[in-house]
Design a protein around this motif. Structure first.
Motif: not given
Length: 318
Positions: A215-225, A253-256, A294-303
């Motif tokens: 019921g909300r927006y989620k940030k996709l941390s997907y790896r996109v080259v 950041g981890s969210g929108p 590359a993984q859904e849960y990661s400490s890296n939030t700079d995308h």
């Protein structure tokens, strides 16, 4: 909120186009006694809030929405400041027809829309092709764009995202296409192509997705080259258009609804990292650290969020 260092355009003084950005910053810089330092864009932010209520709160704002507003506002100001527009406003009588043509006419001839430096640099043309599967008639409709918003997938690339953007979609069942030649609803195939690539290709990665289960927006941390050199293929006007990456807006950041924006800018063959008043030079290889996780849960939030590519054959003059 958003770094504007990548906008290295020459503003013409007679245009007075973006007075609250160009002239104000020029005055602030020229009046500084120090040789180095930072300028807080307070007057620019005040004007921004005045122009659009979307940016009046202290909530986290979206850089893509800001970019769209900025470019469209620039176009509006440039069109109003154009000499022809001023002359017509002074000499033409008030328009009395409620639903008349959008573009003014002279002697019954429709005038061409004003082409500003924003159009020359950022505007491209998409063509939407729909082919009826019964009569094979192809219907094409063109539309302009300032940026491309691309859906993203995990462990993908800009090239694959562009291919998905231009992939063929079948229209059937309730989504059938009304064919003018058949005069009825028919199954059809639809695809989007880049008809005319822009000089500055802006790519917006759709990292914020609405999840119905949550019921909300989620940030996709997907790896996109996103490569430093990009080749656009399968365009109508040009078989291959080559681009070079020169700026990246990064969402931290981890969210929108919260986070921070930083920018990577290539200047004089060097990559610079802008984080508010902090600026440092980084190695070109560091750009890839902003591809995503590359993984859904990661400490890296700079995308990487918004990418700016310059055509290798582009004319940099306004």
């Amino acid at each position: 909120m958003f770094c504007l260092n990548f906008l290295e355009f020459k503003f013409c003084r007679e245009d007075d186009a973006f007075l609250f950005l160009a002239n104000v910053i020029d005055v602030l810089i020229s009046s500084q006694k120090k040789k180095t330092g930072v300028i807080a864009p307070k007057r620019f932010v005040q004007r921004l809030k005045k122009q659009n209520e979307l940016f009046r709160s202290y909530m986290h704002q979206d850089a893509h929405e800001f970019l769209n507003f900025l470019l469209n506002e620039l176009v509006d100001i440039l069109e109003k400041e154009a000499p022809t527009a001023k002359n017509e406003a002074e000499t033409s009588p008030p328009e009395k027809v409620a639903n008349g043509p959008k573009n003014p006419q002279a002697n019954g001839v429709q005038k061409e829309p004003l082409v500003t430096w924003v159009h020359k640099n950022f505007q491209g043309i998409l063509t939407n092709e729909t082919r009826c599967l019964r009569c094979e008639t192809v219907t094409a409709r063109d539309e302009t764009f300032f940026d491309l918003s691309l859906d993203i997938e995990q462990n993908s690339s800009i090239t694959s995202c562009l291919k998905n953007f231009s992939s063929t979609e079948t229209l059937n069942a309730e989504d059938k296409f009304f064919c003018d030649k058949c005069c009825s609803l028919q199954e059809a195939q639809k695809r989007m192509k880049i008809k005319k690539p822009p000089h500055i290709l802006v790519i917006h990665l759709k990292r914020f997705k609405y999840i119905e289960q949550l019921g909300r927006y989620k940030k996709l941390s997907y790896r996109v080259v996103f490569p430093l050199e990009l080749k656009l293929s399968n365009t109508v006007e040009d078989a291959d258009s080559e681009y070079s990456l020169f700026a990246v807006v990064v969402h931290v950041g981890s969210g929108p609804n919260h986070g921070h924006y930083v920018s990577l800018v290539k200047s004089h063959n060097h990559w610079l990292f802008f984080d508010d008043e902090n600026v440092e030079m980084i190695d070109e290889s560091a750009v890839q650290t902003f591809f995503g996780s590359a993984q859904e849960y990661s400490s890296n939030t700079d995308h990487g969020y918004i990418l700016f590519y310059e055509s290798l054959g582009a004319n940099k003059n306004c």
